[in-house]
Design a protein around this motif. Structure first.
Motif, PDB file in Angstrom:
ATOM      1  N   LEU A  11      -5.999  17.168  -1.805  1.00 55.21           N
ATOM      2  CA  LEU A  11      -5.067  16.944  -2.862  1.00 55.21           C
ATOM      3  C   LEU A  11      -5.947  16.933  -4.487  1.00 55.21           C
ATOM      4  O   LEU A  11      -6.899  17.023  -4.734  1.00 55.21           O
ATOM      5  N   PHE A  51      -7.628  12.082  -6.707  1.00 53.19           N
ATOM      6  CA  PHE A  51      -6.993  11.084  -5.146  1.00 53.19           C
ATOM      7  C   PHE A  51      -8.264  11.592  -4.229  1.00 53.19           C
ATOM      8  O   PHE A  51      -8.038  10.030  -3.867  1.00 53.19           O
ATOM      9  N   LEU A  76      -9.093   7.860  -2.385  1.00 52.33           N
ATOM     10  CA  LEU A  76      -8.973   7.258  -1.608  1.00 52.33           C
ATOM     11  C   LEU A  76     -10.545   6.856  -0.691  1.00 52.33           C
ATOM     12  O   LEU A  76      -9.690   6.491   0.063  1.00 52.33           O
ATOM     13  N   GLY A 130     -11.098   3.415  -1.971  1.00 54.57           N
ATOM     14  CA  GLY A 130     -10.162   2.416  -1.176  1.00 54.57           C
ATOM     15  C   GLY A 130     -10.289   2.160  -0.087  1.00 54.57           C
ATOM     16  O   GLY A 130     -10.018   1.004   0.468  1.00 54.57           O
ATOM     17  N   LEU A 132     -11.127  -0.909   2.092  1.00 50.17           N
ATOM     18  CA  LEU A 132     -10.418  -1.923   3.318  1.00 50.17           C
ATOM     19  C   LEU A 132     -11.390  -2.535   4.441  1.00 50.17           C
ATOM     20  O   LEU A 132     -11.253  -3.895   4.335  1.00 50.17           O
ATOM     21  N   LEU A 175      -1.874  -5.679   8.630  1.00 49.30           N
ATOM     22  CA  LEU A 175      -1.212  -5.358   7.800  1.00 49.30           C
ATOM     23  C   LEU A 175      -1.796  -3.711   8.523  1.00 49.30           C
ATOM     24  O   LEU A 175      -1.483  -2.497   7.408  1.00 49.30           O
ATOM     25  N   PHE A 219       0.642  -0.143   8.246  1.00 48.59           N
ATOM     26  CA  PHE A 219       0.236   1.070   7.368  1.00 48.59           C
ATOM     27  C   PHE A 219       0.357   2.063   8.535  1.00 48.59           C
ATOM     28  O   PHE A 219       1.038   3.175   7.869  1.00 48.59           O
ATOM     29  N   ARG A 275       4.123  11.293   8.373  1.00 49.89           N
ATOM     30  CA  ARG A 275       3.271  11.948   8.225  1.00 49.89           C
ATOM     31  C   ARG A 275       2.369  12.513   9.621  1.00 49.89           C
ATOM     32  O   ARG A 275       1.964  12.313  10.023  1.00 49.89           O
ATOM     33  N   ALA A 279      -2.132  10.566   3.777  1.00 48.03           N
ATOM     34  CA  ALA A 279      -2.315  11.416   2.632  1.00 48.03           C
ATOM     35  C   ALA A 279      -2.382  12.013   1.494  1.00 48.03           C
ATOM     36  O   ALA A 279      -1.608  13.178   1.571  1.00 48.03           O
ATOM     37  N   HIS A 335       5.774  10.393  -3.980  1.00 47.27           N
ATOM     38  CA  HIS A 335       4.426  10.921  -3.563  1.00 47.27           C
ATOM     39  C   HIS A 335       3.499   9.940  -2.900  1.00 47.27           C
ATOM     40  O   HIS A 335       2.607   8.202  -3.405  1.00 47.27           O
ATOM     41  N   VAL A 336       2.966  10.124  -1.819  1.00 42.01           N
ATOM     42  CA  VAL A 336       2.415   9.535  -0.796  1.00 42.01           C
ATOM     43  C   VAL A 336       0.904   8.877  -1.090  1.00 42.01           C
ATOM     44  O   VAL A 336       0.575   8.584  -0.718  1.00 42.01           O
ATOM     45  N   PRO A 337       0.436  10.453  -1.531  1.00 39.92           N
ATOM     46  CA  PRO A 337      -1.460   9.893  -2.121  1.00 39.92           C
ATOM     47  C   PRO A 337      -1.199   8.719  -2.841  1.00 39.92           C
ATOM     48  O   PRO A 337      -1.896   7.714  -2.945  1.00 39.92           O
ATOM     49  N   THR A 338      -0.136   8.395  -3.386  1.00 41.15           N
ATOM     50  CA  THR A 338       0.142   7.663  -4.568  1.00 41.15           C
ATOM     51  C   THR A 338       0.164   5.746  -3.332  1.00 41.15           C
ATOM     52  O   THR A 338      -0.997   4.849  -3.703  1.00 41.15           O
ATOM     53  N   VAL A 353      -1.080   5.851  -0.444  1.00 34.20           N
ATOM     54  CA  VAL A 353      -1.727   5.144   0.414  1.00 34.20           C
ATOM     55  C   VAL A 353      -3.357   5.110  -0.087  1.00 34.20           C
ATOM     56  O   VAL A 353      -3.389   3.778   0.500  1.00 34.20           O
ATOM     57  N   VAL A 354      -3.096   5.423  -1.201  1.00 36.00           N
ATOM     58  CA  VAL A 354      -4.073   4.621  -2.494  1.00 36.00           C
ATOM     59  C   VAL A 354      -3.604   3.192  -2.713  1.00 36.00           C
ATOM     60  O   VAL A 354      -4.294   2.083  -2.661  1.00 36.00           O
ATOM     61  N   ALA A 371      -1.605   1.456  -1.084  1.00 36.00           N
ATOM     62  CA  ALA A 371      -2.004   0.247   0.935  1.00 36.00           C
ATOM     63  C   ALA A 371      -3.244   0.126   1.144  1.00 36.00           C
ATOM     64  O   ALA A 371      -3.638  -0.886   1.089  1.00 36.00           O
ATOM     65  N   LEU A 372      -4.412   1.196   0.604  1.00 34.87           N
ATOM     66  CA  LEU A 372      -6.048   1.010   0.723  1.00 34.87           C
ATOM     67  C   LEU A 372      -6.010  -0.259  -0.601  1.00 34.87           C
ATOM     68  O   LEU A 372      -6.951  -1.205   0.331  1.00 34.87           O
ATOM     69  N   VAL A 403      -4.144  -2.575  -1.584  1.00 36.29           N
ATOM     70  CA  VAL A 403      -3.334  -3.767  -1.365  1.00 36.29           C
ATOM     71  C   VAL A 403      -3.723  -5.230   0.255  1.00 36.29           C
ATOM     72  O   VAL A 403      -4.470  -5.880  -0.508  1.00 36.29           O
ATOM     73  N   GLY A 404      -4.572  -3.650   0.953  1.00 35.31           N
ATOM     74  CA  GLY A 404      -5.346  -4.028   2.078  1.00 35.31           C
ATOM     75  C   GLY A 404      -6.327  -4.791   1.480  1.00 35.31           C
ATOM     76  O   GLY A 404      -6.597  -6.036   2.124  1.00 35.31           O
TER      77      GLY A 404
END
Lengths: 490, 172
Positions: A196, A200, A204, A207, A211, A401, A405, A413, A470, B6-9, B11-12, B14-15, B17-18
């Protein structure tokens, strides 16, 4: 002060053993993160060998043997460097810097946990401690019951047996393993999403770490004297390394990765009662992949395949009046032998069509078959589990949750080599119920329920899968090119 | 047709929010967990009055007291006092048979231990006093149950088979 010094030396020594075994090929930061978990697995296997050979094997003896063996290995490898396949995010950090960071973190965590009473203990914790003590007294597990051996395993008694105080334990172990799990997860996410653009991969990674770090069950388990955070860490490492082997079957690091996968699988089998079954599921995607050299697959199978029967028949059975006294003993020994048989018959096994689907179906078949025989137990277990994941298990909404997800991510994907992650996660659904049916009593409502605690083992791997989605391709696009990987491999 | 998001956005997001959901719930969950854990500890502490005073203050202190009392092997949540007493003859039989296994793994063979135990009294805190000897069951579903012959300050670990072999009563 002596207690703290001994704890630091024990943890440093195990970390050093793991540092050597992991090696620098994938970068110094990866080597640092995996060092302690791998070192614990190696020390435990040495303890197992000594116990099986009836050599009085106090944990410190096992650790010294492991350190000497690792030192010899390091010397032998000195002139045989393996071409690098560094994890992307580890570039720029030297081995010396990583080692210094590791020692600093270890000292800080050891000091904090020695000063503050952070470790949580429950009734289950009190079952590990006497096992550790008895192992450290005579190195032969004298006086430990069959029940303790079959349910509490060898790993934590060995590791906590390194504490010098009577009935002591390593206070820093859980927090260090928690940090290692977070760090490894971040590295794996960043590495797996490096295709990516922009920030990103880093976003990620942060993130994913956030989590996991904010999950109250993870935090609790990190400071809880039990096997859960180590199990979660080992399973994350195991599935990640299986994924690497699937992604690049001919990598120069493949042989070493296969040894580490085997070591971690054996560790899981010696850590908790269900560990051997979970390890077998995690190994399955590797075993059935024909692109991976047969020798590597055999290594990954034979290490746990030998360790499990040696533990069950060579050590645990000594405490049993008969082999049928605890059915898990012959059953798990047979599973280990089965791994060796599969390793020997890999060319035959490869001819089985769709082996992953078949294995998944067999787990369901066994679960449904046993459930039909005891519908009340199955119903009670399912009801208790639903109640736990929706509130009483103290997960809040985080588990549901995350599951939502992950399901959405996997549905849309296609992650590279995703069967390494998806297969053990998906197959745990029937396996969780199967474990209850095999032990003969149902799960219960409450955070201390065994399945409720086991769910934590899957969380880091599930977060990794979500984050990797992602960087995956749209499943629709991928399907147009070739069948889904699980289907193709299985 | 799958929309080209835009999946990366996502997923970020989602992470994040979680994580935020976890943080929002963390306090409530910890309070509930604390209640659960404290309840467990109260149960663990039922054989020593000191635990009632200490277990909220320091886990380590509680653990130390717990160990001092040699009640280390099982939490009292799982330790069920049965009130099964052993008489001197039975205890002497256990000791004489060499079947008392100390927590440190050594075999205790002295019959004097029985006499020493006999002279002691049991302080069971707020719980009922259950005689000079108490046989407690480790956990009822285990196939090879460990039993504890306990007195104040000492706990002897015996297996069910050892207890039966020595003529002791095995609680069901």
């Amino acid at each position: 002060m002596t207690v703290l010094a001994v704890e630091v030396v024990a943890l440093l020594a195990m970390g050093a053993v793991g540092w050597v075994l992991v090696g620098p090929a994938r970068g110094a930061v990866w080597q640092l993160g995996a060092a302690l978990p791998v070192g614990i697995a190696a020390t435990t296997l040495v303890e197992l060998v000594l116990l099986a050979a009836r050599v009085p094997a106090r944990p410190w003896v096992a650790l010294v043997v492991a350190v000497v063996a690792a030192a010899a290995l390091a010397v032998a490898r000195r002139d045989r460097s393996v071409p690098g396949a560094a994890v992307a995010s580890t570039g720029g950090v030297s081995s010396v810097q990583a080692a210094a960071l590791g020692v600093g973190v270890l000292l800080a965590v050891a000091a904090i946990t020695a000063w503050l009473p952070l470790v949580n203990l429950t009734a289950d914790s009190f079952r590990f401690v006497p096992s550790s003590h008895l192992l450290s007294v005579d190195g032969n597990f004298s006086g430990v019951s069959l029940f303790l051996l079959t349910t509490r395993g060898l790993v934590l008694p060995t590791v906590h047996g390194l504490a010098v105080t009577e009935f002591g334990y390593l206070r820093a172990l859980g927090p260090l393993l928690g940090l290692a799990t977070l760090g490894l997860l971040g590295l794996l996410v960043r590495d797996g999403t490096r295709r990516l653009s922009g920030g990103f991969p880093t976003a990620l990674a942060f993130g994913a770490v956030a989590l996991l770090a904010t999950s109250s069950r993870f935090v609790f388990s990190t400071f809880y004297l039990n096997a859960h955070v180590l199990f979660a860490c080992w399973l994350l490492l195991l599935v990640a390394m299986v994924r690497w082997l699937l992604l690049d079957p001919s990598a120069a690091t493949g042989r070493r990765d296969a040894w580490l996968v085997g070591l971690l699988a054996a560790g899981l089998a010696l850590l908790r009662a269900e560990g051997a079954l979970v390890a077998a599921l995690a190994l399955a995607p590797l075993v059935v992949d024909r692109t991976i050299p047969v020798a590597h697959r055999r290594i990954a199978l034979v290490v746990p395949g030998v360790a499990i029967p040696v533990w069950q028949l060579g050590v645990v059975l000594r405490q049993a009046a008969s082999i049928t006294q605890d059915v898990s003993v012959p059953g798990l020994a047979a599973l280990g032998v089965g791994m060796v048989v599969v390793a020997a018959l890999l060319p035959v096994v490869e001819r089985i069509p769709r082996p992953l689907w078949l294995l998944h179906g067999l787990v369901w078949l066994g679960t449904v078959g046993l459930a039909v025989g005891d519908l009340g137990l199955a119903r009670d277990s399912i009801e208790a589990t639903v109640t736990n994941v929706t509130g009483e298990g103290l997960w809040g909404g985080s588990l549901l949750l995350l599951a939502a997800f992950v399901v959405a991510g996997v549905a849309l994907r296609q992650v590279d080599a995703e069967r390494a992650l998806v297969f053990p996660l998906v197959t745990f659904v029937p396996l969780g119920l199967l474990l209850s049916l095999l032990r003969g009593h149902s799960y219960r409502v409450g955070p201390g329920d065994s399945l409720n605690r086991m769910l934590l083992h899957l969380v880091p791997a599930a977060i990794l899968l979500l984050a990797l989605s992602a960087a995956g391709r749209w499943r629709r696009d991928r399907d147009a090119a070739r069948p889904a990987e699980w289907t193709a491999a299985g | 047709m799958v929309p080209r998001l835009h999946v990366p956005t996502l997923v970020v997001a989602a992470l994040v929010v979680g994580s935020l959901a976890n943080v929002a719930e963390f306090g409530d969950i910890e309070r509930e967990a604390g209640n659960w854990y404290r309840a467990l500890r109260v149960k663990e502490g039922h054989t020593l009055a000191e635990l009632e005073d200490n277990h909220f203050a320091s886990t380590q202190a509680r653990f130390a007291i717990y160990l001092d009392a040699r009640q280390y092997a099982y939490g009292a949540e799982l330790v069920v006092p049965t009130g099964v007493d052993l008489n001197e003859e039975q205890l002497a039989g256990l000791a004489g048979a060499g079947s008392l296994v100390r927590p440190d793994g050594r075999i205790e063979v002295s019959g004097e231990v029985a006499a020493a135990l006999d002279s002691m009294t049991v302080d069971a805190g707020d719980n009922e006093l259950i005689g000079p000897y108490q046989v407690v069951v480790g956990i009822d579903e285990e196939p090879d149950r460990l039993l504890f012959v306990t007195g104040p300050g000492v706990t002897y670990l015996v297996s069910e088979q050892q207890l039966r072999a020595a003529g002791g009563d095995v609680p069901s």
